[in-house]
Enzyme design. Structure first.
Site, PDB file in Angstrom:
ATOM      1  N   ASP A  70      46.008  10.050   0.455  1.00 17.35           N
ATOM      2  CA  ASP A  70      45.915   9.156   1.652  1.00 17.35           C
ATOM      3  C   ASP A  70      44.393   8.999   2.090  1.00 17.35           C
ATOM      4  OD1 ASP A  70      48.918   9.016   1.364  1.00 17.35           O
ATOM      5  OD2 ASP A  70      49.091  10.240   3.097  1.00 17.35           O
TER       6      ASP A  70
ATOM      7  N   LYS B 271      52.117  10.747  11.947  1.00 16.71           N
ATOM      8  CA  LYS B 271      53.012   9.982  11.335  1.00 16.71           C
ATOM      9  C   LYS B 271      53.861  10.651  10.378  1.00 16.71           C
ATOM     10  CE  LYS B 271      52.291   7.011   7.852  1.00 16.71           C
ATOM     11  NZ  LYS B 271      53.234   6.943   6.672  1.00 16.71           N
TER      12      LYS B 271
ATOM     13  N   ILE C  97      48.041  10.976  -7.880  1.00 16.11           N
ATOM     14  CA  ILE C  97      49.434  11.097  -7.298  1.00 16.11           C
ATOM     15  C   ILE C  97      50.359   9.689  -7.594  1.00 16.11           C
ATOM     16  CG2 ILE C  97      50.660  11.533  -5.124  1.00 16.11           C
ATOM     17  CD1 ILE C  97      48.947  13.832  -6.219  1.00 16.11           C
TER      18      ILE C  97
ATOM     19  N   ARG D 165      51.411   0.370  10.675  1.00 15.70           N
ATOM     20  CA  ARG D 165      52.559   1.221  10.422  1.00 15.70           C
ATOM     21  C   ARG D 165      51.876   2.470  10.721  1.00 15.70           C
ATOM     22  NH1 ARG D 165      54.629   0.220   4.380  1.00 15.70           N
ATOM     23  NH2 ARG D 165      55.905   2.016   5.621  1.00 15.70           N
TER      24      ARG D 165
ATOM     25  N   CYS E 230      56.879  -0.498  -4.738  1.00 17.68           N
ATOM     26  CA  CYS E 230      56.247  -0.320  -3.625  1.00 17.68           C
ATOM     27  C   CYS E 230      54.764  -0.751  -3.797  1.00 17.68           C
ATOM     28  CB  CYS E 230      56.408   1.373  -3.034  1.00 17.68           C
ATOM     29  SG  CYS E 230      55.068   1.762  -2.182  1.00 17.68           S
TER      30      CYS E 230
ATOM     31  N   ARG F 211      59.843   3.395   3.023  1.00 19.54           N
ATOM     32  CA  ARG F 211      60.535   4.096   1.934  1.00 19.54           C
ATOM     33  C   ARG F 211      60.871   5.428   2.602  1.00 19.54           C
ATOM     34  NH1 ARG F 211      60.171   2.628  -2.951  1.00 19.54           N
ATOM     35  NH2 ARG F 211      60.150   4.637  -3.603  1.00 19.54           N
TER      36      ARG F 211
HETATM   37  N1  EPU Z   1      58.178  11.205  -7.337  1.00 21.49           N
HETATM   38  C1  EPU Z   1      59.084  11.043  -8.133  1.00 21.49           C
HETATM   39  N2  EPU Z   1      60.451  11.398  -7.890  1.00 21.49           N
HETATM   40  C2  EPU Z   1      60.636  11.667  -6.677  1.00 21.49           C
HETATM   41  C3  EPU Z   1      59.594  11.846  -5.627  1.00 21.49           C
HETATM   42  C4  EPU Z   1      58.277  11.707  -5.894  1.00 21.49           C
HETATM   43  O1  EPU Z   1      58.464  10.928  -9.320  1.00 21.49           O
HETATM   44  O2  EPU Z   1      61.832  11.801  -6.628  1.00 21.49           O
HETATM   45  C5  EPU Z   1      56.690  11.094  -7.540  1.00 21.49           C
HETATM   46  C6  EPU Z   1      55.962   9.872  -6.799  1.00 21.49           C
HETATM   47  O3  EPU Z   1      56.425   8.590  -7.283  1.00 21.49           O
HETATM   48  C7  EPU Z   1      54.670  10.202  -6.603  1.00 21.49           C
HETATM   49  C8  EPU Z   1      54.547  11.721  -6.493  1.00 21.49           C
HETATM   50  O4  EPU Z   1      55.959  12.059  -7.313  1.00 21.49           O
HETATM   51  O5  EPU Z   1      54.041   9.662  -7.579  1.00 21.49           O
HETATM   52  C9  EPU Z   1      54.305  12.321  -5.131  1.00 21.49           C
HETATM   53  O6  EPU Z   1      55.210  11.588  -4.032  1.00 21.49           O
HETATM   54  P1  EPU Z   1      55.785  12.178  -2.892  1.00 21.49           P
HETATM   55  O7  EPU Z   1      57.028  12.665  -3.147  1.00 21.49           O
HETATM   56  O8  EPU Z   1      55.008  13.636  -2.684  1.00 21.49           O
HETATM   57  O9  EPU Z   1      55.188  11.247  -1.849  1.00 21.49           O
HETATM   58  P2  EPU Z   1      56.256  10.844  -0.773  1.00 21.49           P
HETATM   59  O10 EPU Z   1      56.880  12.111  -0.286  1.00 21.49           O
HETATM   60  O11 EPU Z   1      57.116   9.567  -0.969  1.00 21.49           O
HETATM   61  C10 EPU Z   1      54.484  11.503   1.147  1.00 21.49           C
HETATM   62  C11 EPU Z   1      53.683  10.618   2.130  1.00 21.49           C
HETATM   63  C12 EPU Z   1      52.672   9.628   1.626  1.00 21.49           C
HETATM   64  C13 EPU Z   1      51.500  10.442   0.854  1.00 21.49           C
HETATM   65  C14 EPU Z   1      52.542  11.283  -0.347  1.00 21.49           C
HETATM   66  C15 EPU Z   1      51.432  12.100  -1.211  1.00 21.49           C
HETATM   67  C16 EPU Z   1      55.281  10.726   4.096  1.00 21.49           C
HETATM   68  C17 EPU Z   1      56.447   9.795   4.816  1.00 21.49           C
HETATM   69  N3  EPU Z   1      54.665   9.848   3.027  1.00 21.49           N
HETATM   70  O12 EPU Z   1      55.035  10.400   0.419  1.00 21.49           O
HETATM   71  O13 EPU Z   1      52.115   9.074   2.824  1.00 21.49           O
HETATM   72  O14 EPU Z   1      50.925   9.589   0.153  1.00 21.49           O
HETATM   73  O15 EPU Z   1      53.564  12.073   0.424  1.00 21.49           O
HETATM   74  O16 EPU Z   1      50.790  13.008  -0.407  1.00 21.49           O
HETATM   75  O17 EPU Z   1      55.097  11.961   4.183  1.00 21.49           O
HETATM   76  C18 EPU Z   1      50.844   7.206   3.748  1.00 21.49           C
HETATM   77  O18 EPU Z   1      51.080   7.837   4.824  1.00 21.49           O
HETATM   78  O19 EPU Z   1      50.161   6.163   3.810  1.00 21.49           O
HETATM   79  C19 EPU Z   1      51.743   7.588   2.625  1.00 21.49           C
HETATM   80  C20 EPU Z   1      51.998   6.958   1.787  1.00 21.49           C
END
Ligand code: EPU
Length: 418
Positions: free
Chosen positions: A306, A22, A328, A398, A116, A92
């Site tokens: 995850d 996904k 995280i 999802r 979230c 998101r």
């Molecule tokens: N963060 C910030 N600012 C930003 C972006 C991130 O402060 O602009 C923080 C987040 O709040 C979090 C940390 O940085 O505390 C890491 O967040 P990241 O951006 O890496 O997460 P994401 O890209 O939103 C993806 C996966 C998640 C997974 C995380 C961590 C996708 C679509 N989602 O989320 O997957 O948990 O990386 O590995 O790739 C899931 O599949 O259940 C899921 C939540």
């Protein structure tokens, strides 16, 4: 609303297949907006978040045609470079269209994601990165607008914190920017490398994806390509844990073992044994006695956040005390209160859960709260005495493709009630 009804205590054995990832398919779908040509995608998982992303790219003007396990997508014109609130509020990852839209159209409007279930999850790092590439960011009426009427320009982006979708979003913005972009402190997740593979097939010039420094030479346009999504390492990991608790034995098929090595290391420390009958197969059986082990979640190649909820469910069946630290996301222990209702012995202190085992879990009525928390409840239910009813399984839909059918196929007693 659908529920799962699971009768615990039955072994799972045979072969269980893994779907496409996904979290790789989502950015890849967004990347199709970068070209007028057709992009053909294979091994797209049939899960709700993917349908949401397909709706989103359709709403900006792409034509999406499902075909045999995948999609053919053509974004000949982008008619409305906007991700509306109705879609962003349900997923998101919708913010992944920001980079492609501003790169393609010089303009993007994306509804600001609200809070979230697992934490605040801001997108400030995506926006700061786009500013480095020359976009002007403004906020109005709950929407973020990124504006670059004369196109994006290459630049140096240093992420203060590693972000997976942030790295993907900026990579997609940079491929059409003028000149060179460097992304420092980039995410190393295999999903980032998979996106770079597709972009490269589309004509992008990217070096270093999958390492912490990614270099991109912008090109003036991209073309069509065909790409198959990598296997879902989190789905695979979820099945490995089910196998460690009830496998008789269970073979997880179509997995990339390198992508789950941090999980396998931890499971081995807990006493689980694996064999690798083929390059893309992992066999696991229920361990006689599991040992408690500690872990802290980390960015890839560390232990995936995850997989934290599912591993925690496994630790309720291990002998001794296990400390699980979530680094995280700030609020990713929603499964704990439900596991307590099933008889687990867990205390929570901020970002640390202490699990004392082994406890005999007993079936109860529980509620799914987010995707991975729901998966941990399914795992707990497989080992619990009696019947567990899981409410709100739309969370699991999802991100897991037909999980109840796959588990039933290996002997679990699980059914969906509507
Ligand atoms: N963060 C910030 N600012 C930003 C972006 C991130 O402060 O602009 C923080 C987040 O709040 C979090 C940390 O940085 O505390 C890491 O967040 P990241 O951006 O890496 O997460 P994401 O890209 O939103 C993806 C996966 C998640 C997974 C995380 C961590 C996708 C679509 N989602 O989320 O997957 O948990 O990386 O590995 O790739 C899931 O599949 O259940 C899921 C939540």
């Amino acid at each position: 609303m659908d529920t799962f009804i699971i009768e615990g205590g039955h072994p799972v054995s045979g072969e269980i297949p893994v779907s496409g990832a996904k979290n790789a398919a989502l950015p890849v779908l967004a990347a199709t907006l970068l070209t007028r040509d057709e992009v053909s995608l294979e091994r797209i998982p049939k899960v709700r978040d993917i349908r949401t992303m397909a709706n989103l790219i359709e709403s900006v003007g792409a034509e999406v045609t499902p075909n045999d396990g995948g999609y053919r997508i053509r974004a000949a014109e982008v008619t409305s470079p906007e991700a509306p609130y109705e879609l962003v509020k349900t997923m998101r990852a919708s913010s992944l269209v920001l980079g492609p839209l501003v790169a393609r159209c010089g303009e993007a409007r994306v509804s600001m994601p609200g809070g979230c279930a697992i934490g605040a999850r801001p997108i400030n790092l995506h926006l700061a990165g786009l500013e480095k590439l020359g976009a002007k960011i403004t906020q109005e009426h709950g929407y973020i607008r990124a504006h670059a009427p004369h196109g994006l320009k290459g630049g140096v982006i240093h992420f203060d914190r590693i972000t997976v979708t942030g790295t993907e979003d900026l990579m997609m913005a940079a491929v059409l920017a003028e000149g060179e972009t460097t992304i420092e402190n980039a995410a190393l997740e295999p999903e980032v490398a998979d996106l770079a593979d597709l972009l490269t097939k589309m004509g992008a010039r990217i070096e270093g994806a999958g390492t912490s420094t990614i270099r991109i030479q912008g090109v003036s346009e991209l073309h069509g390509a065909t790409h198959a999504i990598i296997p879902d390492r989190i789905e695979a990991g979820t099945f490995l844990i089910a196998g460690a608790l009830a496998g008789d034995p269970l073979t997880v098929c179509g997995v990339n073992p390198n992508h789950v090595s941090a999980l396998i290391d931890k499971m081995r420390q807990a006493g689980v044994e694996f064999s690798f009958p083929a390059d893309d197969r992992i066999e696991v059986r229920a361990a006689g006695t599991l040992r408690a082990v500690d872990l802290a979640t980390k960015e890839y190649p560390g232990f995936a956040t995850d997989m934290q909820a599912q591993f925690l469910a496994m630790m309720t069946q291990a002998q001794g005390e296990s400390q699980i630290i979530e680094t995280i996301f700030e609020n990713r222990f929603m499964h704990v209160s439900e596991l307590l209702r099933m008889g687990a012995d867990i205390t929570l202190d901020g970002n640390r859960a202490t699990v004392r085992g082994k406890t005999q879990l007993s079936g109860a009525r529980v509620m799914a709260s987010d995707l991975r928390a729901s998966a941990s409840l399914v795992i707990a239910a497989l080992t619990a005495q009696g019947e567990t009813v899981i409410d709100r399984v739309y969370h699991i839909d999802r991100g897991y493709e037909r999980i109840e059918e796959k588990l039933r196929g290996v002997g679990a007693k699980i059914r969906r009630a509507r």
